[in-house]
Design a protein around this motif. Structure first.
Motif, short mmCIF file in Angstrom:
data_model
loop_
_atom_site.label_atom_id
_atom_site.label_comp_id
_atom_site.label_asym_id
_atom_site.label_seq_id
_atom_site.Cartn_x
_atom_site.Cartn_y
_atom_site.Cartn_z
N GLN A 60 -8.10 4.55 -3.20
CA GLN A 60 -8.10 3.11 -2.97
C GLN A 60 -7.40 2.32 -4.07
N GLY A 61 -7.14 2.95 -5.20
CA GLY A 61 -6.57 2.24 -6.34
C GLY A 61 -7.65 1.69 -7.24
N SER A 77 -4.80 -1.52 -5.35
CA SER A 77 -3.52 -0.96 -5.79
C SER A 77 -2.92 -1.86 -6.86
N TRP A 78 -1.83 -1.38 -7.47
CA TRP A 78 -1.20 -2.17 -8.53
C TRP A 78 -0.69 -3.51 -8.01
N ALA A 108 0.84 -1.19 0.00
CA ALA A 108 0.00 0.00 0.00
C ALA A 108 0.86 1.23 0.00
N GLN A 139 -6.83 -1.21 2.64
CA GLN A 139 -5.77 -1.83 1.85
C GLN A 139 -5.40 -3.21 2.36
N SER A 182 -5.64 5.18 2.84
CA SER A 182 -6.44 5.55 1.66
C SER A 182 -6.98 6.97 1.71
#
Length: 429
Positions: free
Chosen positions: A158-159, A204-205, A17, A213, A152
């Motif tokens: 949050q992605g 996320s990625w 994160a 997260q 976040s």
């Protein structure tokens, strides 16, 4: 310090994160004066974006079949359905390979996280932390608000990556294949079991999801349906997200009614070699002249616990007595700076005073300097237990041994200037 096996159960929740910047407070700008339209403007080239790593679809499809063979089992058909037509995401490969050039000093990290704006925003959201969550898990409101802010920006960041695609890409790329494949299997189970629609499984990625997260494994193991609607919704439900975070901390050993730690003042002549060493009861530190920066003393329960002295920016920066709850916070992110940011933000929300000792300003340390310092220490006979550019406990312990042997103050703190000195000393042997 090593985490116990109980803490290792939850270490991955926020492994990837990103640190979230505090959103700026809204401002009203005056209208800009009208500008004449330029005639025949000269076309400007668009800025160059970093090249994405090449990916091999055939190789990805081959990995996918291998994954299904290894992990599909009775659910192979369902997994194959969710993975059908999937392509690897080059941006995930790029981000996973991208190592930052500079290491931020602890003070820079903490000061960026612990701001008056963030504390004010957290206070405004205090009534959104369900009281029965605090009562049930024993984790204070201010700690949950601090984690919510850091992870976040209170749900704002949050992605928006497809979690399944991201984890499949990481598994195919192979740097962390076993970990990524295990997380991917859990993500697929979330969808197959109907816990979350595939279209809503965003994060996320690296696959960390929702307002707190969580990685997929911790979502399955520790997610809480606080609202009672039959779903754990850490994306859209504040209550579910915060209850899940509280459950994680409680399972990691949160001690009710105790602080995470205190800023302390060290006496003249303090033996800095004791820092980051064995955890000791308050009586041990008090006998050596350590006192709380804000006066008073720990509670009786805290005094009976064992704690360590931390010097995140060496002898020139603030010192801290880290109690057990500090290490519980590190179950979210095993970083001293992260845990301090959470603890100090929570202190601000609770109205406790800020630090007495200011953070010193220091130049950042490049990766070449960090790697060079590790190689130099090892070459000089002070083994850092690996050369990876990460200045962790082993490197700081090796540096302390070098400092003791060379008559330096043994605070184990590496600066850019000291890294250059170590490299020069090793090269001049």
């Amino acid at each position: 310090m090593r985490l116990t096996s109980k803490l290792l159960l939850v270490l991955t929740v926020a492994a990837c994160a990103p640190m979230v910047e505090t959103p700026p407070m809204p401002v009203t700008l005056p209208p800009e004066p009208a500008q004449p339209r330029p005639v025949s403007p000269t076309p400007q080239p668009e800025p160059q974006r970093p090249a994405e790593p090449a990916v091999d679809q055939a190789g990805f499809d081959g990995w996918k079949q291998g994954f299904l063979g290894r992990h599909g089992g009775a659910r192979r058909a369902e997994y194959e359905r969710e993975l059908a037509g999937l392509t690897p995401d080059p941006s995930v490969v790029r981000l996973d390979r991208n190592q930052p050039e500079f290491s931020r000093p602890a003070g820079a990290y903490v000061q960026n996280a612990v701001t008056p704006a963030r504390i004010a925003q957290a206070k405004q959201r205090a009534d959104r932390v369900p009281w029965d969550v605090v009562q049930r898990f024993g984790v204070p409101t201010e700690i949950l608000l601090a984690i919510w802010a850091q992870e976040s920006a209170f749900g704002a960041v949050q992605g928006d990556y497809d979690v399944i695609r991201s984890l499949a890409t990481l598994a195919y790329d192979g740097r962390r294949r076993d970990w990524a494949e295990a997380q991917l299997k859990d993500a697929l189970d979330i969808v197959v079991d109907g816990r979350r629609a595939r279209s809503g499984l965003k994060g996320s990625w690296a696959g960390a999801m929702g307002q707190t997260q969580f990685m997929p494994d911790n979502f399955l193991r520790l997610g809480v349906d606080q609202t009672g609607d039959g779903l754990v919704d850490i994306w859209g439900s504040d209550a579910d997200a915060l209850a899940s975070a509280a459950n994680l901390l409680a399972r990691a050993g949160w001690k009710r009614g105790q602080s995470w730690g205190y800023e302390v003042i060290l006496p003249p002549g303090f033996d800095y070699a004791l820092a980051e060493g064995d955890r000791r009861p308050w009586s041990f530190w008090e006998a050596r002249g350590v006192r709380l920066a804000g006066g008073g003393r720990p509670s009786d329960a805290e005094a009976a616990e064992t704690g360590a002295i931390l010097l995140p920016q060496g002898a020139r920066g603030p010192a801290f007595l880290a109690l057990p709850n500090h290490y519980v916070i590190r179950a979210y992110n095993n970083s001293v700076s992260y845990a301090l940011a959470i603890g100090l933000t929570a202190d601000g929300v609770a109205g406790r005073p800020g630090l007495v000792t200011p953070w010193p300003e220091e130049a950042p340390i490049s990766r070449d300097q960090r790697v060079g310092a590790q190689r130099a220490l090892t070459a000089l006979g002070y083994d850092t237990q690996g050369v990876d550019g990460v200045i962790g406990a082993n490197t700081r312990a090796a540096l302390r041994r070098w400092q003791v042997a060379n008559g330096r103050l043994p605070d184990g703190h590496l600066t850019a200037a000291l890294a250059d000195e170590l490299i020069a000393v090793a090269q001049g042997r």
